[in-house]
Design a protein around this motif. Structure first.
Motif, PDB file in Angstrom:
ATOM      1  N   ALA A   1       0.852  -1.134  -0.071  1.00 30.32           N
ATOM      2  CA  ALA A   1      -0.092  -0.015   0.083  1.00 30.32           C
ATOM      3  C   ALA A   1       0.869   1.267  -0.056  1.00 30.32           C
ATOM      4  CB  ALA A   1      -0.972   0.136   1.231  1.00 30.32           C
ATOM      5  N   ASP A   2       1.847   1.151   0.639  1.00 22.48           N
ATOM      6  CA  ASP A   2       2.895   2.175   0.982  1.00 22.48           C
ATOM      7  C   ASP A   2       3.521   2.480  -0.655  1.00 22.48           C
ATOM      8  OD1 ASP A   2       2.462   2.845   3.455  1.00 22.48           O
ATOM      9  OD2 ASP A   2       4.376   1.788   4.092  1.00 22.48           O
TER      10      ASP A   2
ATOM     11  N   ALA B   1      -7.559  -9.599   6.386  1.00 20.87           N
ATOM     12  CA  ALA B   1      -8.785  -9.260   5.224  1.00 20.87           C
ATOM     13  C   ALA B   1      -8.870  -7.908   5.306  1.00 20.87           C
ATOM     14  CB  ALA B   1      -9.934 -10.021   5.694  1.00 20.87           C
ATOM     15  N   THR B   2      -8.867  -7.068   6.698  1.00 17.30           N
ATOM     16  CA  THR B   2      -8.578  -5.436   6.497  1.00 17.30           C
ATOM     17  C   THR B   2      -7.790  -4.871   5.997  1.00 17.30           C
ATOM     18  OG1 THR B   2     -10.053  -5.562   8.787  1.00 17.30           O
ATOM     19  CG2 THR B   2      -9.135  -3.493   8.261  1.00 17.30           C
ATOM     20  N   ALA B   3      -6.537  -5.407   6.081  1.00 16.32           N
ATOM     21  CA  ALA B   3      -5.428  -4.956   5.433  1.00 16.32           C
ATOM     22  C   ALA B   3      -5.499  -4.996   3.979  1.00 16.32           C
ATOM     23  CB  ALA B   3      -3.969  -5.587   5.981  1.00 16.32           C
ATOM     24  N   PHE B   4      -5.983  -6.108   3.521  1.00 14.04           N
ATOM     25  CA  PHE B   4      -6.239  -6.276   1.989  1.00 14.04           C
ATOM     26  C   PHE B   4      -7.348  -5.166   1.424  1.00 14.04           C
ATOM     27  CE2 PHE B   4      -8.953  -7.960  -1.342  1.00 14.04           C
ATOM     28  CZ  PHE B   4      -7.863  -8.647  -2.190  1.00 14.04           C
ATOM     29  N   GLU B   5      -8.176  -4.965   2.424  1.00 14.27           N
ATOM     30  CA  GLU B   5      -9.184  -3.907   1.630  1.00 14.27           C
ATOM     31  C   GLU B   5      -8.658  -2.576   1.608  1.00 14.27           C
ATOM     32  OE1 GLU B   5     -11.797  -4.698   0.303  1.00 14.27           O
ATOM     33  OE2 GLU B   5     -12.102  -6.867   1.015  1.00 14.27           O
ATOM     34  N   ILE B   6      -7.647  -2.399   2.775  1.00 11.43           N
ATOM     35  CA  ILE B   6      -7.140  -1.163   2.751  1.00 11.43           C
ATOM     36  C   ILE B   6      -6.249  -0.754   1.517  1.00 11.43           C
ATOM     37  CG2 ILE B   6      -5.513   0.612   4.094  1.00 11.43           C
ATOM     38  CD1 ILE B   6      -6.834  -0.876   6.760  1.00 11.43           C
TER      39      ILE B   6
ATOM     40  N   GLN C   1      -5.841   1.684  -1.580  1.00  8.58           N
ATOM     41  CA  GLN C   1      -4.900   2.639  -1.878  1.00  8.58           C
ATOM     42  C   GLN C   1      -4.066   2.254  -3.570  1.00  8.58           C
ATOM     43  OE1 GLN C   1      -3.656   4.984  -0.040  1.00  8.58           O
ATOM     44  NE2 GLN C   1      -5.216   4.441   1.377  1.00  8.58           N
ATOM     45  N   GLY C   2      -4.708   1.471  -3.939  1.00  2.00           N
ATOM     46  CA  GLY C   2      -4.449   1.084  -5.410  1.00  2.00           C
ATOM     47  C   GLY C   2      -3.545  -0.352  -5.834  1.00  2.00           C
ATOM     48  N   VAL C   3      -3.545  -1.218  -4.492  1.00  2.00           N
ATOM     49  CA  VAL C   3      -2.645  -2.474  -4.767  1.00  2.00           C
ATOM     50  C   VAL C   3      -3.621  -3.301  -5.504  1.00  2.00           C
ATOM     51  CG1 VAL C   3      -1.767  -4.449  -3.671  1.00  2.00           C
ATOM     52  CG2 VAL C   3      -1.638  -2.105  -2.829  1.00  2.00           C
TER      53      VAL C   3
END
Length: 234
Positions: free
Chosen positions: A165-166, A199-204, A208-210
């Motif tokens: 995401a970064d 799952a939460t990290a995936f949605e974030i 962000q464009g991943v």
């Protein structure tokens, strides 16, 4: 990717300490094999399962067998060695077999990035933004034809999503590529009940464009190679 040494069939006695598996060879000998899989291997480590081992005669290796496949005895296989996806994908990327990444002509593996991490593959090409590709091996199947990830809580996997995401926020191309090491699955989803944090990290990360890619594999005791794209429900 062909196995370096012809595989031999065996029956699983037990898997323990994550990286060890006691097995019975066809001739009745009991051996201990290295299991290159840190996950739970949910549904893949039941006593009595038919498996395939890769022998070795390397004097530097304490264990003379490595566990490579589960044979479901219905024509389907699962690859349990988590080092295989990167080896198979490197060849596929270099041969431009992945349509979404075929424009890149330079493939570098294990490049440092983020916070003390290494990206599985960094792709570059003239006039293109660098592409950071993280790869995960998918072996969990709890419902017919549906592959899921992860099979246990993975803080490391969550960290990788955050770092991708970064990269996406900084204008680089960031890709999460799931390689399904099963021949009996035609769709992919997240195992949200097993690791809600992932799952939460995936949605974030996606917000962000991943990007997400999912590919299958063709597996036999001879080797493992890239298969077709798999439909993702995530």
């Amino acid at each position: 990717m062909r196995f370096e040494t012809p595989l031999v069939p065996a029956r699983l006695i037990r898997r323990y300490k994550r990286f060890l598996a006691d097995c019975t060879l066809a001739d009745g000998r009991e051996v201990t094999a290295h299991c290159a899989n840190p996950g739970s291997m949910l549904g893949l480590a039941e006593p009595g399962m038919k498996i395939w081992l890769e022998p070795n005669d390397d004097p530097k290796r304490k264990l003379k067998f490595g566990w490579r496949l589960v044979d479901h005895e219905n024509g389907h296989f699962t690859g349990v060695d988590t080092s295989v996806p990167n080896r198979a994908l490197r060849a596929a990327l270099q041969d431009r077999q992945i349509t979404e990444l075929a424009a890149y002509d330079t493939v570098r593996a294990e490049v440092k990035y983020g916070q003390s991490s290494r990206i599985d593959f960094l792709l570059s090409g003239s006039g293109l933004p660098d592409a950071y590709v993280e790869v995960k091996s998918v072996t969990l199947c709890r419902r017919p034809t549906l592959a899921e990830f992860p099979d246990s809580v993975t803080k490391r996997g969550t960290k990788h999503l955050n770092e991708l995401a970064d990269m996406a926020r900084s204008g680089r191309r960031a890709i999460m590529l799931y390689l399904v090491q099963r021949t009996d699955c035609t769709a992919f989803d997240l195992a949200r009940d097993i690791d809600p944090g992932y799952a939460t990290a995936f949605e974030i990360a996606r917000a962000q464009g991943v990007q997400t890619l999912c590919y299958g594999t063709r597996i036999s005791p001879r080797g493992i190679e890239l298969g077709p794209a798999i439909r993702t429900l995530a």
